[in-house]
Design an enzyme around this catalytic site. Structure first.
Site, PDB file in Angstrom:
ATOM      1  N   SER A  66      56.727  36.598   1.832  1.00  0.00           N
ATOM      2  CA  SER A  66      56.858  36.416   3.131  1.00  0.00           C
ATOM      3  C   SER A  66      58.084  36.999   3.778  1.00  0.00           C
ATOM      4  O   SER A  66      59.053  37.239   3.079  1.00  0.00           O
ATOM      5  CB  SER A  66      56.549  34.866   3.711  1.00  0.00           C
ATOM      6  OG  SER A  66      55.632  34.197   3.186  1.00  0.00           O
TER       7      SER A  66
HETATM    8  N1  SAH Z   1      56.282  31.827  -1.275  1.00  0.00           N
HETATM    9  C1  SAH Z   1      55.741  33.034  -2.117  1.00  0.00           C
HETATM   10  C2  SAH Z   1      54.793  33.685  -1.493  1.00  0.00           C
HETATM   11  C3  SAH Z   1      53.493  34.072  -2.284  1.00  0.00           C
HETATM   12  S1  SAH Z   1      51.834  34.501  -1.715  1.00  0.00           S
HETATM   13  C4  SAH Z   1      57.151  34.085  -2.295  1.00  0.00           C
HETATM   14  O1  SAH Z   1      58.205  33.878  -1.517  1.00  0.00           O
HETATM   15  O2  SAH Z   1      56.888  34.977  -2.794  1.00  0.00           O
HETATM   16  C5  SAH Z   1      50.948  33.152  -2.085  1.00  0.00           C
HETATM   17  C6  SAH Z   1      51.079  33.155  -3.716  1.00  0.00           C
HETATM   18  O3  SAH Z   1      50.007  32.002  -3.961  1.00  0.00           O
HETATM   19  C7  SAH Z   1      50.242  34.425  -4.648  1.00  0.00           C
HETATM   20  O4  SAH Z   1      51.382  34.683  -5.472  1.00  0.00           O
HETATM   21  C8  SAH Z   1      49.157  33.810  -4.806  1.00  0.00           C
HETATM   22  O5  SAH Z   1      48.768  34.237  -6.397  1.00  0.00           O
HETATM   23  C9  SAH Z   1      49.179  32.339  -5.094  1.00  0.00           C
HETATM   24  N2  SAH Z   1      48.142  31.578  -5.004  1.00  0.00           N
HETATM   25  C10 SAH Z   1      46.762  31.404  -4.334  1.00  0.00           C
HETATM   26  N3  SAH Z   1      46.164  30.653  -4.824  1.00  0.00           N
HETATM   27  C11 SAH Z   1      46.765  29.770  -5.464  1.00  0.00           C
HETATM   28  C12 SAH Z   1      46.132  28.446  -6.061  1.00  0.00           C
HETATM   29  N4  SAH Z   1      45.210  27.878  -6.060  1.00  0.00           N
HETATM   30  N5  SAH Z   1      47.195  28.018  -7.055  1.00  0.00           N
HETATM   31  C13 SAH Z   1      48.563  28.564  -7.304  1.00  0.00           C
HETATM   32  N6  SAH Z   1      48.845  29.632  -6.680  1.00  0.00           N
HETATM   33  C14 SAH Z   1      48.090  30.473  -5.807  1.00  0.00           C
END
Ligand code: SAH
Length: 219
Positions: A66
């Site tokens: 983000s």
């Molecule tokens: N805050 C993170 C943003 C990651 S984007 C950063 O700073 O990089 C959201 C993430 O959620 C992705 O990596 C995706 O794979 C993960 N995600 C989606 N569904 C999920 C679930 N059920 N359990 C764990 N991770 C999940």
């Protein structure tokens, strides 16, 4: 943290902190955490030169880190004092995990994509943040073993708040979660009051979809 890593890119990082302050982020603990965590090490080398812009960036596997201003607003809402236990759903790059490790006392973070978790874990190891436990799996199930948490941060968009989060948050604890459809959501902050959740609408946001048992079907 290794001194060499900490000082690298200090100038651009300071300018980002100033920009966020100008945008209205007032919480000094949050600004200090952003000043401390070397965001450039949490993004792929191909986009590293853009690490201190206020933009979302691709991190591989169709996922994104983000925008720093989103992380900052998001974290400011939680008003962490430093003694909290927090659960993060969606480790992604591990950047927010590192910010949380500066702002809280214990961080538990779940990611479903093995390659992202491996990279995040390695970056966290190199940068020396230590109060973090990782789990590879479906974050919609929470992490019962260490519950309850003072705050649960869901970093992906969901159709609703699963009851698992409500069960795994402390009385008065907070759940930050983007709710809506797969493309667009609204960020909500819920506060647990007994068996009810008090709801506060924060802002329109766009997150990648949450994929798991208690999310949309067919993802
Ligand atoms: N805050 C993170 C943003 C990651 S984007 C950063 O700073 O990089 C959201 C993430 O959620 C992705 O990596 C995706 O794979 C993960 N995600 C989606 N569904 C999920 C679930 N059920 N359990 C764990 N991770 C999940």
């Amino acid at each position: 943290m290794a001194a060499a890593l900490e000082h690298e890119q200090r100038g651009p990082r300071r300018r980002l902190v100033e920009l966020l302050h100008e945008q209205g982020i007032k919480d000094l603990a949050v600004l200090n955490a952003i000043d401390k965590v070397p965001r450039h090490l949490f993004v792929p080398t191909g986009v590293r030169h853009r690490a201190y812009e206020d933009s979302a960036l691709p991190i591989g596997n169709g996922q994104t880190i983000s925008q720093p201003s989103i992380h900052a607003r998001y974290l400011e809402l939680l008003k962490l004092k430093g003694n909290e236990k927090v659960l993060e759903i969606g480790t992604g790059s591990g950047y927010q995990t590192a910010l949380l490790s500066v702002l809280a006392s214990q961080v538990f973070s779940i990611e479903r994509i093995p390659a992202l978790l491996d990279t995040a874990r390695e970056t966290i190891r190199q940068t020396g943040f230590r109060n973090i436990s990782f789990l590879l799996g479906d974050g919609t199930l929470g992490w019962r073993q260490y519950a309850p948490y003072d705050a649960i941060l869901v970093g992906a968009g969901a159709p609703e708040v699963s009851s698992t989060y409500q069960e795994q948050v402390t009385e008065g604890g907070r759940i930050l979660i983007p709710l809506g459809d797969r493309e667009e959501q609204t960020l909500y902050m819920f506060t647990r009051r007994g068996d009810k959740l008090e709801q506060e609408e924060i802002a329109p946001v766009r997150f990648v979809p949450l994929v798991g048992k208690y999310s949309w079907e067919g993802l």
